[in-house]
Design an enzyme around this catalytic site. Structure first.
Site, PDB file in Angstrom:
ATOM      1  CB  ALA B  18      -1.291  -6.242  11.083  1.00 50.61           C
ATOM      2  CB  CYS B 152      -0.578   0.608   4.756  1.00 43.69           C
ATOM      3  SG  CYS B 152      -2.314   0.958   5.066  1.00 43.69           S
ATOM      4  CG  ASN B 316      -2.648  -3.630   2.325  1.00 45.67           C
ATOM      5  OD1 ASN B 316      -2.591  -4.308   1.288  1.00 45.67           O
ATOM      6  ND2 ASN B 316      -3.504  -3.894   3.285  1.00 45.67           N
TER       7      ASN B 316
END
Lengths: 349, 349, 349, 349
Positions: B18, B152, B316
């Site tokens: 991320a 997500c 995602n």
């Protein structure tokens, strides 16, 4: 020894992929009865928890190696340099030892030291072991009780080159091998390099020079040729495809190569020469070999330059490890050579 | 605040996927200047060693979080329940906080406790944070300095269902969502379940019931509907495809569904309605979205039964995490909403 | 010609992967305005139906080539031997021609005949075209109006070998290249060999000898070296990884190779030397290059034998085709060389 | 009829995946002797050219269907609606007919017409055929000479739901099934949608509503439940994973579900209940079933809502087609039910 006898089998280090594959094949072998499987980490749990393809096929549970009982055959599926250090312990427990690691493959302890970076723990034993490659050592395997299973990359290189070297026709130029391999060859332990997001789409050169199996190929192949192997990991899980560039006499055509391979491998039960003029599947492809003991071999001549491109495909866990071992054991015991190795492979898959 | 200003950015926990994705997008954003990236494990090493796509794009090195300097924007890319425990520390360092974890998404600390199994470390702060979903909270995001990036799976469910629930047309029956996800959703740490040989060919139901993101969907969506999510991992690395089964009034046709989505999402820059009568790509497919901030939404009516099958696809790590966060920040700062998020995606890939 | 001008672009044969990739990149290029895309099969339909990544990015529809209007730049994305036959037609429609096929790459019509099996349709034109490889022909590209985009495999071989051959340090021994490629290289038309069940798990040697791009490499590289290329298809969609075995003088170490590549490629914007001592990504990997214009190059010396293993990775549709073409056009027009080619690539993916 | 008899087998339409799989299994079956395989397109060529896994296993060549000789068993592996039109021809050639298509699965010609869009060519024959699902029709299969092999998706749905419906415990609410399938289910013919670059990374909803196999499930399952199936194609080649959402009485726990499945499937040789508390493989996964005849079934209760998530996994070509057919034939002939279906599956793969 008769064809109908049954040997008890203990697999030491049976939670890994090599041990698991031996177990799968042995459960389906009419002359083998697996009675013990060890795993330090998983002792006490059912083997089918780790090898879920065996659900409903066995009720065996892992035990610790310290609890190993006697067995007719002890299969050593340990990390490299582990079995040799404890070899006396295993000799005491079983009449027949099969080692799936690299510990007893190299005959020369000096070569072992150079390749594996440490002294061999039991150099005096090396002479007792037969290199477990039936195509090269079938006669020696008869009656053998110490079988050092050949390395997977070594097998793909050796079987592709052997006929041309046995016949003495290769020109004395460097032989270049490029091996593509699936992720199972690196074993069952998770690591950063086996992390799916880093590996799934990767074409990763992981050993451009200095692959350890080169030493096996040089030992086993006639002629002491300079063989160079570059190893690349691919998105597949199983399988090795090796292409080899070598040099044959002026004027050689595909027909000459055919003749050589036919002559040397004509009756081999697990070698198929794959060179087809049409269709999709004209050369060896490991996709077709998952679960099988075949080594498919193909070739193509570049007549303008005298270069031949050899190709071999195997399942690294079967013909590259556990199947090769069972084929060797079949020969050792006088059982039909293909016993327990009949699976034809799937298509498509 | 002007459109040409530049904010300094520090990414805390930047060695994960991320944080790495936020870094990739921020390096390409004309109003953001990443000056710090922290990683406890990789402190001292270049970020491009961990995020090799950024080779030649940045000379930043990881530092420890203890060395964090002030920055205009602090992006928290830590494991769940980490940022909230240290939130005062981060408040002291930056004016704008963006949290990519689940820590500040749920408004009700009691729900948090039920879902995450422990008390929220800073329940008094929850009211300060805006749920970072621009399609639902665009007005609240203007000027926001606390952005809790949406989950997500939650995003894939929320954006697919929102129009029908906002318009109040769904029948009060259970809503069934089935989400397929790539391996990157589980993060950058290797584990047994991410080991390539175990994962590459797997279709693994990993959360048949009780997925944590369900609570976000229930919180965000009107009507307090019973929403059930089953999550399945696939061989892909990125991407989520969610299919949802819901029930609309008697007589509804595809045209009615079209009208509803057009009405609610007509001007959204990152929502595309994908329902094509011909060709290969008739519905949303995450294959086409790698690296993009789109949420593609499709649907198909089963007129005989009043069931509508909704489908949503996202990357995602982008619309599911870092892109969604940047879109939210763009709105917060009054920058054009698509700034830094222009990548169209690849085909084929 | 100024940096802020905009050229109109027509893509002929734009329903294939090469044309589609040029379109994707051109839509994002500030100096290019795509006004026409032709496709005989899909005339009348929106381009985003065939290139679904461009949904919402363009409202262009395919037209027939017979309807081609004038444009500043005409991009020819036709099958081999198609553009050359109709070259006068295209010369009449545009001032700048870029050919993505092999038609104008080889300088010698005799070599063309030998490699492609028929006479070149317009041999008198061959001298007008510049081989579209900026790293070798940057000066010639300035102001060029005929750009013959380099072949994808040729690019991977040429860029890996060029420094050592330019510096004249390779020993005169056979050079062995092994190229691994994704399925997109075979184009957008379905065939038995591209059928997913037959291809998804395959490692298929599809061109063991006689790959056509070898002629490009021999033409472009100094020294008239014997270069042999074996091409293997892999489960990837995009990307080429080529390993090359070559021979350097006695005593060469990795440092000498570094020095050579630094000297020749020091300022190249799209060449990265990738040879990292630690981490997962120590050598070039096409996984990291999807959508980018990079050619990553790595190497490893085998000092015992004087062999160097070179490795290059590209996205076959970008640095191997459309990106290479745009980089060439940027140079030809005096635009910043990286314009429109800024995408960094994704990780993980 | 005795267990040691051998029946001759002719496979009509044997160049497809279903016929090829039947051939693979039959070659390994001690009571079957395949003497003919027909293919209009490949007549005259060795079957191993099309089914390369059978290299060295058979010397059969394809012949045209017009050249079909008599055989004990005729296996019809033709496209839907082909076998029924020519059924008299096949009845004349063989005593036992096995149809792998959908032609004789539905009992009601009116349902057939609605589902397949045309009148059934031989409605008067429908009553002669047994639906080839041993778990539901074992008694009827004994001695059967007309076996209509169950559809692959139908099998995955039927076997997952059957116990709860047979026991009458499902609540009367809509049952939602979501099926993930590999590319082999679409057959051996290349098409745009099977083109590797378009399919390899795709998660493609190809049948959100109206899947034809739904009619089989409704026919076979007790209770006339509303069953809805959404079908999604995945990057796998073989395999189906179906998750099903259904509703059980208040208070039901996992233990109650266990009891139900044990009661109904307790002695089934090819059903395994897979619900494991630890390890990687806690639920059914088609990855483990390639080449096997198992249907693995798992479940998980959501006690808060009374929802049970059922999961089933099969190899669509084995338990979904050819293996199911052989299991049915084994029962029909009184052979041990697992004959020829012993393969355990591979791990890893």
């Amino acid at each position: 020894m008769t064809a109908s006898e049954t040997l008890s089998v203990a697999i030491v280090g049976g939670s890994g992929y090599a041990g698991g594959e031996f177990l799968r094949l042995a459960l389906n072998h009419p002359n083998l009865d697996v009675t013990q499987v060890t795993s330090e980490r998983s002792a006490g749990t059912p083997v089918s928890l780790i090898h879920p393809n065996l659900r409903g096929r066995t009720t065996l549970k892992f035990r610790k190696a310290a609890e190993l009982d006697e067995a007719d055959v002890i299969v050593l599926a340990l990390p490299h340099n582990s079995a040799a250090k404890r070899i006396a312990e295993f000799e005491a427990k079983g009449r027949i030892l099969i080692d799936l690691s690299a510990d007893f493959r190299l005959k020369d302890p000096e070569v072992y030291r150079r390749v594996y970076g440490e002294d061999h723990p039991a150099p005096e034993k090396l002479g007792e072991w037969v290199y477990g490659n039936p195509e090269l050592h079938r006669d020696e395997l008869v009656g053998a009780t110490r079988i050092a299973c050949a390395g997977c990359f070594a097998t793909s290189v050796i079987l592709a080159l052997y006929p041309l070297l046995k016949l003495g026709v290769l020109l004395p130029k460097d032989v270049i091998a490029t091996g593509l391999v699936g992720s199972s060859a690196a074993g069952a332990s998770a690591s950063d390099s086996s992390h799916h997001p880093e590996r799934a789409g990767s074409l990763r050169v992981y050993k451009p020079v200095g692959h350890r199996h080169t030493a096996e190929a040089v030992q086993e192949l006639p002629g002491n040729f300079p063989i160079h192997l570059t190893a690349i990991s691919t998105p597949r899980v199983r399988g090795i495809l090796t292409t080899i560039q070598a040099w044959v006499p002026d004027g050689w055509s595909d027909r000459d190569v055919w003749t050589a391979y036919r002559e040397v491998y004509g009756t081999e039960p697990f070698i198929r020469i794959v060179k087809v003029a049409r269709g999709l599947h004209r050369y060896p492809d490991p996709m077709l070999l998952d679960g099988t003991n075949y080594c498919d071999i193909g070739f193509e001549m570049d007549q303008d330059t005298g270069r031949v491109v050899l190709m071999s495909a195997i399942d690294n866990l079967v013909k590259g490890t556990a199947g090769h071992a069972i084929q060797s054991l079949n020969i050792a015991q006088g059982w039909p050579e293909t016993t327990g190795l009949e699976f034809a492979g799937l298509h498509p898959v």
